[in-house]
Design an enzyme around this catalytic site. Structure first.
Site: not given
Length: 524
Positions: A179, A181, A186, A419, A421, A426
């Site tokens: 999952h 991403k 470079d 979508h 996450k 704090d």
């Protein structure tokens, strides 16, 4: 005269034939032995420093030793443009890792850009989870024949169509997915976050649009991302695509037409070409004018052997995340589109509330979610969390009809489903990545993200809960009869109270409740 009796009665012959056919079918679904692969690693720091990006960024990196420059990318158009323009800026290498890559307008535009980069001599390594590349087998296999372009499929399906058959014969293996991403250019700049590659992630469709969040980073953390990519690239589950997808003998890369989808959607294609022209983020980056924050940034990532079911606790992102972000002392603000806290998670939130630590959570409402089964895993924990004093907000399904209109969702672009996450702790530290607060992210899929020690970012997320989320979401509460109610705040300050779950029918409520009783929480 004696008659020879048949060696096997007809009934047993049929059973034996069925068993043999089943064995042949199962064998045909088994993952083949991994043949020899060409080893490769991220380019060296010396090579990276000599690129155009390196020459622009290295003086800034030298001035901030051990830190990383970060820039949040809440806007869908900016997120697309940064990726596309970084491809144009690449001179040596592109290391790209995704769970989903769509065969749609933005997906094909980025594939076309990667192909163009390979044509001008840039080494492209594209690592994709095999569960998310529908209708792209031939295109990816052709790209793999380019001398500068290598494609690997993570945890692949042997039967290509329909792939779901693989789950019947090899469920345990195929139930683990990559999952992660990341998009690294470079070995100098990287984009990490929640977005996959496809129109719904970049605001380019009239259907479901995702409100999401990525971060552009350079500096110390980029080396960590490159090292992590190399780990996955060398994993025994990363198969060169030509070992899984077979081209016809007559197929050659000159037959590749990535522009076919773009021709079918000329207006959308032109809109995104304008987005590229209008976005100055990468140009500002190259000219050292981009507004970024230099802060301590830690990468957290599952070891790829988690996908083989072999990782120990210390090799899991959840362990690293706990040690990187620490224990909350003041407040927790959590945003998770697929939120399945489980009984253990609820107990953890209850302990925080017992210490008078505020906890605020934003997830998808039923009408906004794209995975009803996940909603079923969440609904049975709502009352317990509300009784513990946790604030719960469910994002409303926002209008996605106008691709150019800024909506009211908390991530800066119109969208109909959450979508992103991320969570802030704090008012000092924030996580941005691919990790959902659910058992699948914790135990089955591999995940990747950043822990960013940035009061600025953490307080921005906290302000969303104070200023924007109440207007784009339903706030949950319990009435005097211990029944759930959904409170919808209007712009004028008035509140609409819903006594049934918004966006549901009698049947959908029954169906979700039925699924919530099934023993499937561990898979959600």
């Amino acid at each position: 005269m004696f008659h020879r009796r048949p060696l096997l009665p007809a009934f047993y012959k049929h059973r034996l034939a069925t068993i043999c056919a089943s064995v042949a079918f199962i064998s045909g679904c088994a993952l083949p032995p991994l043949s020899e692969r060409t080893p490769s690693q991220a380019i060296s720091a010396e090579e990276a420093a000599n690129t155009r990006l390196g020459q622009a960024l290295q003086p800034l990196i030298n001035a901030h030793p051990g830190l990383s420059g970060v820039r949040a990318l809440p806007d869908a158009h900016d997120a697309f443009a940064v990726r596309a323009l970084l491809i144009h800026a690449a001179e040596k290498s592109l290391d790209v890792q995704y769970y989903i890559w769509r065969a749609d307008t933005t997906g094909m535009m980025l594939l076309q850009n990667l192909h163009n980069a390979a044509d001008r001599g840039v080494r492209v390594r594209l690592l994709l989870d095999d569960n998310g590349i529908r209708k792209l087998d031939r295109e990816l296999a052709l790209l793999n024949t380019h001398p500068n372009f290598e494609v690997r499929l993570f945890n692949p399906f042997v039967i290509r169509r329909p792939k779901a058959i693989g789950y019947l014969t090899d469920f345990y293996r195929l139930n683990h997915r990559m999952h992660n991403k990341s998009f690294t250019v470079d070995n100098m700049a990287t984009v990490v976050g929640g977005r996959n590659i496809g129109d719904e992630y970049f605001g380019a469709t009239d259907q479901t649009l995702f409100a999401d969040l990525d971060v552009l980073a350079f500096g110390a953390v980029v080396q960590d991302v490159s090292y992590d990519f190399d780990r996955y690239w060398a994993s025994p589950l990363a198969y060169p695509i030509d070992q899984i997808v077979k081209l016809k003998p007559t197929d050659i890369i000159d037959d590749l037409d990535l522009g076919q989808v773009l021709k079918q959607n000329p207006d959308r294609t032109q809109r995104y070409l304008h987005v590229l022209r209008d976005t100055e983020l990468v140009q500002e980056l190259l000219q050292q004018r981009l507004d970024v924050e230099w802060v301590k940034t830690e990468m957290v990532s599952d070891d790829p052997i988690k996908a083989e079911g072999k990782a120990n606790a210390k090799q899991m992102l959840s362990y690293q995340l706990h040690h990187a972000i620490g224990t909350p002392a003041l407040q927790v603000d959590l945003i998770s589109p697929y939120f399945v806290p489980t009984k253990t998670g609820v107990r953890g939130f209850e302990r925080l509330r017992q210490k008078n630590i505020p906890v605020r959570i934003l997830t998808n409402s039923y009408e906004a979610t794209d995975v009803a089964a996940v909603h079923a895993g969440y609904i049975k924990r709502r009352k317990a969390m509300l009784r513990a004093g946790i604030e719960i907000y469910e994002l409303k399904k926002l209008s996605s009809g106008n691709l150019n209109k800024k909506g009211k969702n908390p991530f800066g672009s119109s969208g109909s489903s959450l979508h992103a996450k991320t969570f802030a702790m704090d008012g000092e530290r924030v996580f941005i990545g691919s990790f959902n607060f659910d058992p699948r992210s914790a135990n089955l899929n591999t995940e990747l993200g950043f822990v960013i020690h940035s009061p600025t970012l953490a307080q921005e997320i906290s302000r969303l809960f104070s200023e924007r989320i109440p207007y784009s979401s339903y706030r949950l509460a319990l009435n005097e009869h211990n029944k759930l109610i959904w409170l919808e705040q209007e712009e004028d300050g008035s509140i609409i109270t819903h006594t049934t779950e918004p966006g549901t029918s009698l049947f959908s409520r029954w169906w979700v409740r039925f699924m919530s009783k099934l023993p499937i929480e561990w898979m959600l």
